[in-house]
Design an enzyme around this catalytic site. Structure first.
Site, PDB file in Angstrom:
ATOM      1  N   HIS A   1       1.961   4.677  -2.864  1.00  0.00           N
ATOM      2  CA  HIS A   1       2.126   6.115  -2.613  1.00  0.00           C
ATOM      3  C   HIS A   1       3.541   6.566  -2.979  1.00  0.00           C
ATOM      4  O   HIS A   1       3.739   7.578  -3.661  1.00  0.00           O
ATOM      5  CB  HIS A   1       1.881   6.427  -1.137  1.00  0.00           C
ATOM      6  CG  HIS A   1       0.470   6.223  -0.691  1.00  0.00           C
ATOM      7  ND1 HIS A   1      -0.619   6.699  -1.376  1.00  0.00           N
ATOM      8  CD2 HIS A   1      -0.042   5.607   0.411  1.00  0.00           C
ATOM      9  CE1 HIS A   1      -1.727   6.383  -0.738  1.00  0.00           C
ATOM     10  NE2 HIS A   1      -1.404   5.712   0.348  1.00  0.00           N
TER      11      HIS A   1
ATOM     12  N   HIS B   1       0.835  -1.206   0.000  1.00  0.00           N
ATOM     13  CA  HIS B   1       0.000   0.000   0.000  1.00  0.00           C
ATOM     14  C   HIS B   1       0.870   1.256   0.000  1.00  0.00           C
ATOM     15  O   HIS B   1       0.681   2.155  -0.834  1.00  0.00           O
ATOM     16  CB  HIS B   1      -0.907  -0.004   1.227  1.00  0.00           C
ATOM     17  CG  HIS B   1      -1.773   1.205   1.339  1.00  0.00           C
ATOM     18  ND1 HIS B   1      -3.090   1.231   0.908  1.00  0.00           N
ATOM     19  CD2 HIS B   1      -1.544   2.444   1.846  1.00  0.00           C
ATOM     20  CE1 HIS B   1      -3.593   2.430   1.109  1.00  0.00           C
ATOM     21  NE2 HIS B   1      -2.676   3.180   1.695  1.00  0.00           N
ATOM     22  N   GLU B   2       1.819   1.298   0.919  1.00  0.00           N
ATOM     23  CA  GLU B   2       2.671   2.483   1.016  1.00  0.00           C
ATOM     24  C   GLU B   2       3.611   2.603  -0.183  1.00  0.00           C
ATOM     25  O   GLU B   2       3.954   3.713  -0.594  1.00  0.00           O
ATOM     26  CB  GLU B   2       3.477   2.453   2.329  1.00  0.00           C
ATOM     27  CG  GLU B   2       2.632   2.428   3.593  1.00  0.00           C
ATOM     28  CD  GLU B   2       1.638   3.573   3.678  1.00  0.00           C
ATOM     29  OE1 GLU B   2       1.883   4.638   3.062  1.00  0.00           O
ATOM     30  OE2 GLU B   2       0.598   3.405   4.336  1.00  0.00           O
TER      31      GLU B   2
END
Length: 420
Positions: free
Chosen positions: A24, A20-21
């Site tokens: 980003h 997920h990170e």
């Protein structure tokens, strides 16, 4: 709980948060944004290292993670005119700006700031020995104070300098990577589990209607009341559920031959209409096309169930026991990890999908809320006051942490009471 299960639990949460990170991080870097920190977890640092411009950290509380982009937080100490600083130069450019312990610095220029711009002009005018001189600042210069180095962020490296589309993509990429991972895992489950070719009796409960009717373990169920069962266990359970105290005509395959059997379902002590059998199936290998289509169907079904759960939450159709925090999550993950690799992989897919959907909800502090603010900016033609937006996200984060504490407390009480 075995060491293997503990490892599987840690691995699962680490992978889900990291992917997920990373979404980003990757799209922020592609947009030219300075990423100061890539963190897994919150709270005090347990481990950290720096590579390139980014510091990678593992933190104490395993309840998520974050990517800290330049310009999102006012983390840099501001330098004011009249302040005494020291500059270290290389090739006529400032590479380090020292704010303290100036008398301990060597090979530096010490003076009083007359003017400084770290975002646009990248210049500092310093008065030293009665003379003023202007120095160019390297776009990757370091500010040093209290033994800590912080890289400056020129305006073109800050989050706010990028287009709405670039910022929205860097935010949406986190949940999107969870969706990608979920689909890959759902497809993997199809390969691991195989394709069922029938519905077969795995076990028969003693003194049950099935036992009395002569059904045996290993029987393959072909038809029930004239309906072809094929591979659908749900079709079988629906037929049984609608036939309480009614004779049902089953055709099973035993030893390669079709055998007719009559069985009468009955209600058990829990009020469920059953015949007393456990089901399994013979399986074959999964083709690529089958895996892709089956994985997609499972992902759509899981998405529907997750959204239904959120709908019930919004409408207030839940109790505190319906919510679960990290303790409940570890407990359930342990059960799935112990059930075998296909079940563990399926649970990982569901969690990844859930994490992606949850983060897109318009709740302050989540990615969905940040996308809402960007939507306002796109419509209005100017951004929302950053201070107000930061306040909204702070309140939202605090509320989520309070909810997390509440559900964790409830989980612990439930475990102490021995409730499942």
């Amino acid at each position: 709980m075995s060491l293997q299960v503990i490892f599987q639990i840690v691995l699962l949460f680490f992978v889900l948060v990291t992917i997920h990170e990373w979404g980003h991080y990757y799209f922020a870097k592609r947009a030219g944004i300075l990423v100061r920190e890539f963190a897994i977890g919150f709270g005090p640092k347990l481990f950290s290292f720096k590579r390139g411009e980014t510091r990678y950290t593992l933190r104490l509380l395993p309840v998520g993670g974050f990517v800290r982009m330049a310009g999102e937080d006012p983390e840099i100490v501001h330098i004011q005119p009249g302040q005494t600083i020291a500059l270290r130069l290389s090739d006529d450019q400032v590479t380090h700006i020292y704010l303290d312990q100036l008398d301990q610095r060597s090979d530096v220029v010490i003076g009083t700031v007359e003017k400084i711009d770290l975002e646009h002009e990248l210049k500092v005018r310093l008065e030293a020995g009665g003379e003023a001189e202007t120095f160019s600042i390297h776009p990757q210069a370091m500010m040093v104070t209290k033994g800590k180095e912080t890289q400056i962020a020129p305006w073109n490296r800050q989050f706010g300098s990028k287009t709405v589309g670039q910022r929205a993509l860097s935010i949406f990429a986190g949940p999107f990577m969870n969706f990608i991972l979920a689909f890959v895992l759902f497809v993997t489950v199809m390969f691991l589990a195989g394709v069922p070719t029938n519905v077969k009796i795995e076990k028969v409960e003693p003194n049950s209607p099935a036992s009395q009717a002569g059904i045996q373990a290993g029987d393959i169920i072909k038809t029930v009341n004239g309906t072809e069962i094929q591979t659908s266990t749900s079709k079988l359970t629906d037929l049984i559920g609608g036939s309480q105290d009614k004779k049902m005509d089953w055709t099973v395959i035993r030893g390669g031959k079709e055998t007719p059997i009559q069985v009468t379902p009955a209600k058990n002590a829990e009020g469920r209409i059953m015949v007393g059998i456990g089901l399994t199936s013979d399986k074959r290998g999964t083709g690529v096309g089958e895996a892709l289509s089956g994985g997609w169907e499972n992902m759509k079904l899981a998405t529907t169930q997750i959204l239904l759960g959120f709908k019930m939450l919004v409408m207030g159709q839940f109790s505190m026991d319906d919510l679960g925090g990290p303790v409940r999550m570890v407990e359930v993950t342990s059960e799935h990890a112990s059930a075998g690799l296909p079940q563990y992989t399926f649970w990982a897919a569901v969690l990844s999908l859930y994490l992606g959907i949850f983060n897109l909800l318009p709740i302050p502090a989540l990615d969905g809320s940040r996308l809402v603010f960007l939507g306002f900016e796109a419509v209005r033609g100017r951004p929302v006051d950053p201070n107000r937006e930061s306040l909204v996200h702070f309140i939202g984060f605090a509320a989520l942490m309070l909810l997390m504490i509440a559900v964790t407390y409830n989980d612990i009480i439930r475990l102490v009471r021995g409730e499942s």
